[in-house]
Design a protein around this motif. Structure first.
Motif, PDB file in Angstrom:
ATOM      1  N   SER A 191       0.838  -1.213   0.000  1.00  0.00           N
ATOM      2  CA  SER A 191       0.000   0.000   0.000  1.00  0.00           C
ATOM      3  C   SER A 191       0.871   1.260   0.000  1.00  0.00           C
ATOM      4  O   SER A 191       0.598   2.229  -0.718  1.00  0.00           O
ATOM      5  N   GLY A 192       1.942   1.245   0.811  1.00  0.00           N
ATOM      6  CA  GLY A 192       2.847   2.391   0.824  1.00  0.00           C
ATOM      7  C   GLY A 192       3.571   2.567  -0.490  1.00  0.00           C
ATOM      8  O   GLY A 192       3.790   3.697  -0.957  1.00  0.00           O
ATOM      9  N   THR A 243      -6.031   7.011   1.901  1.00  0.00           N
ATOM     10  CA  THR A 243      -5.709   5.813   1.121  1.00  0.00           C
ATOM     11  C   THR A 243      -6.042   4.531   1.888  1.00  0.00           C
ATOM     12  O   THR A 243      -6.782   3.664   1.392  1.00  0.00           O
ATOM     13  N   ALA A 244      -5.492   4.397   3.105  1.00  0.00           N
ATOM     14  CA  ALA A 244      -5.752   3.174   3.881  1.00  0.00           C
ATOM     15  C   ALA A 244      -7.220   3.073   4.272  1.00  0.00           C
ATOM     16  O   ALA A 244      -7.809   1.974   4.249  1.00  0.00           O
ATOM     17  N   ALA A 261       0.173   1.232   8.244  1.00  0.00           N
ATOM     18  CA  ALA A 261       1.558   0.996   8.651  1.00  0.00           C
ATOM     19  C   ALA A 261       2.471   0.900   7.429  1.00  0.00           C
ATOM     20  O   ALA A 261       3.597   1.410   7.425  1.00  0.00           O
ATOM     21  N   GLY A 262       1.978   0.250   6.347  1.00  0.00           N
ATOM     22  CA  GLY A 262       2.782   0.180   5.128  1.00  0.00           C
ATOM     23  C   GLY A 262       3.056   1.564   4.545  1.00  0.00           C
ATOM     24  O   GLY A 262       4.163   1.855   4.081  1.00  0.00           O
ATOM     25  N   VAL A 263       2.036   2.430   4.586  1.00  0.00           N
ATOM     26  CA  VAL A 263       2.220   3.792   4.070  1.00  0.00           C
ATOM     27  C   VAL A 263       3.201   4.573   4.929  1.00  0.00           C
ATOM     28  O   VAL A 263       4.125   5.234   4.431  1.00  0.00           O
ATOM     29  N   VAL A 264       3.036   4.526   6.243  1.00  0.00           N
ATOM     30  CA  VAL A 264       3.884   5.321   7.141  1.00  0.00           C
ATOM     31  C   VAL A 264       5.336   4.877   7.069  1.00  0.00           C
ATOM     32  O   VAL A 264       6.256   5.707   7.078  1.00  0.00           O
TER      33      VAL A 264
END
Length: 537
Positions: A38-39, A119-120, A155-158
């Motif tokens: 996702s990130g 997004t998330a 968490a993937g984005v951050v």
């Protein structure tokens, strides 16, 4: 690299990160602690535009095939993951401040908010809704599934998006990873991760929230480490934390799945967000400080240049003032000592300024005496001369080589020859500025010459009459002959004459004289000759 290869590489990396996330999922729950794909999707659309979107969708569909039988909800999940990333990027680009992400704290906050909330949030909501509609998730379990999905994507984005964005923006320029302070911070951070998430025997790690003791170290790193190194360090620490929690180690491992993953995701997002925002604030303050220093340096340089120019200008002004004073003294001396009269007057004849020569010309002892006069009408012998003179000046704006007959203060005659200009005074009033010369002696001499000329003309006319008497009388006759004549002298008198004289024997003598020259001398010679001949006859 051309667009197709780049987008193909993006799709491949997305598929690989998805496989990594699935490999970390527990077999019993099929829950991934972090979904790095996702990130990566959010960063790819932000950095490389929408052309990579179809490849991300295809990679997501391929991941669905690898996890089990393909269902219609997989298409909705793939579209949700891609379109939610597009929505987050659009909002980020709409509201972010000018400049890079890492150099503006607001841009970093906006990046994290759009990546997590938008997004998330959209991806998890649309995906879970599809699973519930497809009967793959019970409605009672929808909220826990949504929460787990949301935290995994967020968490993937951050953890991954700031890393990709910062490295794309800054590259390798100015990177200094081997500074002692950087090495010390990296070593401390990785050592803390090993102690907190790699040791089973420390009961204090399992029973107390010692993970938050890591906050001061992260704050220190946020202020001192380059953001590129910091993102890598946070990612390495997160890998340690996920690995330890998966093995039931660390402060969250004893809670069991999925609670340990949920708490780990919240912990990592809070810590990473705090550090990234602090680092961007620090970078922004450094830029502001650098800009301030540059402005101060530019201001100092400008001040130095200004002082130099002021000194140069002051020197030039002093020199100009000195020259002006010298010129003023020269002009004043010329004005005061000039033999020509100089004046400035109003149109009604009131004298405003005059030099001594002009005052003396009009019979006054000084310019001050002249200025006390109320007007100049009395100096004109013929007032109509002034009216004509003033009308000519108004029409032409100037008058050159004019001659006027005036009278002095004591009434004696005065003839002046001058030039005058119509201009504006300091108060905006129209004034006359002029220079006049006393030509009284010349005018009087010309008058005397005119009188002498007239007297001479009278004398010459008288001499002409006398000369005509020497000529034969009109109508005179000779014996046996007739005579006619015409006498036209070139001037009043001349040296030409003729006559006839009767002789004793009956004959007649005739003579004609032409004395060389003209005027009175020739006339006198001719007169003497005629008189002698007349006496001889």
């Amino acid at each position: 690299m051309n667009g197709f290869l780049r987008n193909l590489l993006i799709g491949t990396v997305y598929f690989g990160l998805g496989q990594l996330g699935l490999s970390l999922a527990a077999a019993s729950t099929n829950i991934a602690p972090i979904w790095p794909a996702s990130g990566f999707a959010f960063a790819a659309i932000l950095l490389w535009n929408l052309s990579c979107l179809p490849y991300i969708v295809l990679a997501d569909l391929a991941l669905s095939v690898t996890t089990g039988p393909f269902a219609a909800s997989d298409v909705l999940t793939a579209l949700a993951n891609a379109l939610s990333a597009v929505a987050g990027v659009v909002l980020l680009q709409r509201f972010k401040s000018p400049g890079s992400i890492h150099e503006r704290s607001w841009n970093m906050v906006l990046l994290l908010l759009c990546g997590t909330v938008v997004t998330a949030g959209l991806a998890s909501s649309m995906s879970v809704l599809g699973l519930v509609r497809g009967g793959q998730v019970a409605q009672a379990e929808a909220l826990p599934v949504w929460w787990t999905w949301f935290l995994s994507d967020a968490a993937g984005v951050v953890l991954l998006t700031p890393l990709l964005v910062v490295w794309q923006e800054k590259g390798l320029a100015g990177l200094r990873p081997w500074r002692p302070e950087s090495l010390l911070l990296l070593t401390g951070l990785l050592l803390a991760g090993w102690v907190m998430f790699g040791q089973r025997q420390l009961e204090i790690v399992e029973h107390y929230p010692v993970a938050f003791v890591l906050a001061p170290v992260l704050v220190w790193a946020g202020f001192r480490l380059d953001l590129r190194i910091l993102t890598l360090a946070i990612l390495a620490f997160s890998v340690q934390a996920v690995a330890g929690t998966t093995m039931s180690l660390g402060p969250f491992g004893h809670l069991g799945l999925p609670e340990s993953y949920l708490l780990l995701q919240v912990f990592l997002m809070v810590m990473a967000s705090m550090v990234f925002i602090l680092s961007s604030v620090n970078a922004q303050s450094h830029l502001a400080e650098l800009s301030l220093r540059q402005s101060q340096a530019a201001l100092r340089y400008a001040n130095e240049r200004l002082e130099q120019r002021v000194l140069e200008r002051t020197k030039e002004l002093r020199q100009a003032l000195k020259e002006l004073r010298r010129a003023e003294r020269s002009y004043r001396a010329l004005y005061e000592n000039a033999i020509q009269g100089m004046f400035r007057s109003s149109l009604d004849g009131r004298i405003k300024t005059a030099n001594p020569a002009f005052a003396h010309m009009l019979g006054y002892a000084s310019p001050e005496d002249l200025l006390r006069e109320s007007g100049m009408e009395s100096v004109y012998v013929f007032p109509e001369d002034r009216r004509e003179w003033l009308a000519s000046i108004r029409q032409q704006g100037f008058l050159r080589n004019y001659e006027l007959r005036l009278r002095r203060k004591d009434g004696t005659p005065l003839w002046v020859l001058g030039n005058v200009l119509l201009t504006q005074g300091d108060d905006g009033e129209e004034v006359l500025e002029g220079i006049e010369i006393d030509v009284t002696e010349k005018a009087l001499a010309e008058q005397e010459l005119e009188r002498e000329r007239q007297r001479l003309e009278e004398d010459l006319r008288a001499a002409g009459e006398i000369q005509k008497r020497l000529l034969p009388r009109d109508g005179a006759e000779l014996p046996g002959a007739a005579m006619a004549w015409t006498f036209v002298p070139s001037g009043q008198v001349g040296g030409d004459a003729f006559n006839f004289i009767p002789l004793a024997d009956g004959r007649t003598a005739f003579y004609m004289l032409d004395v060389s020259g003209h005027g009175v001398p020739s006339a006198l010679v001719a007169f003497s000759a005629c008189q002698a001949l007349q006496d001889a006859g």
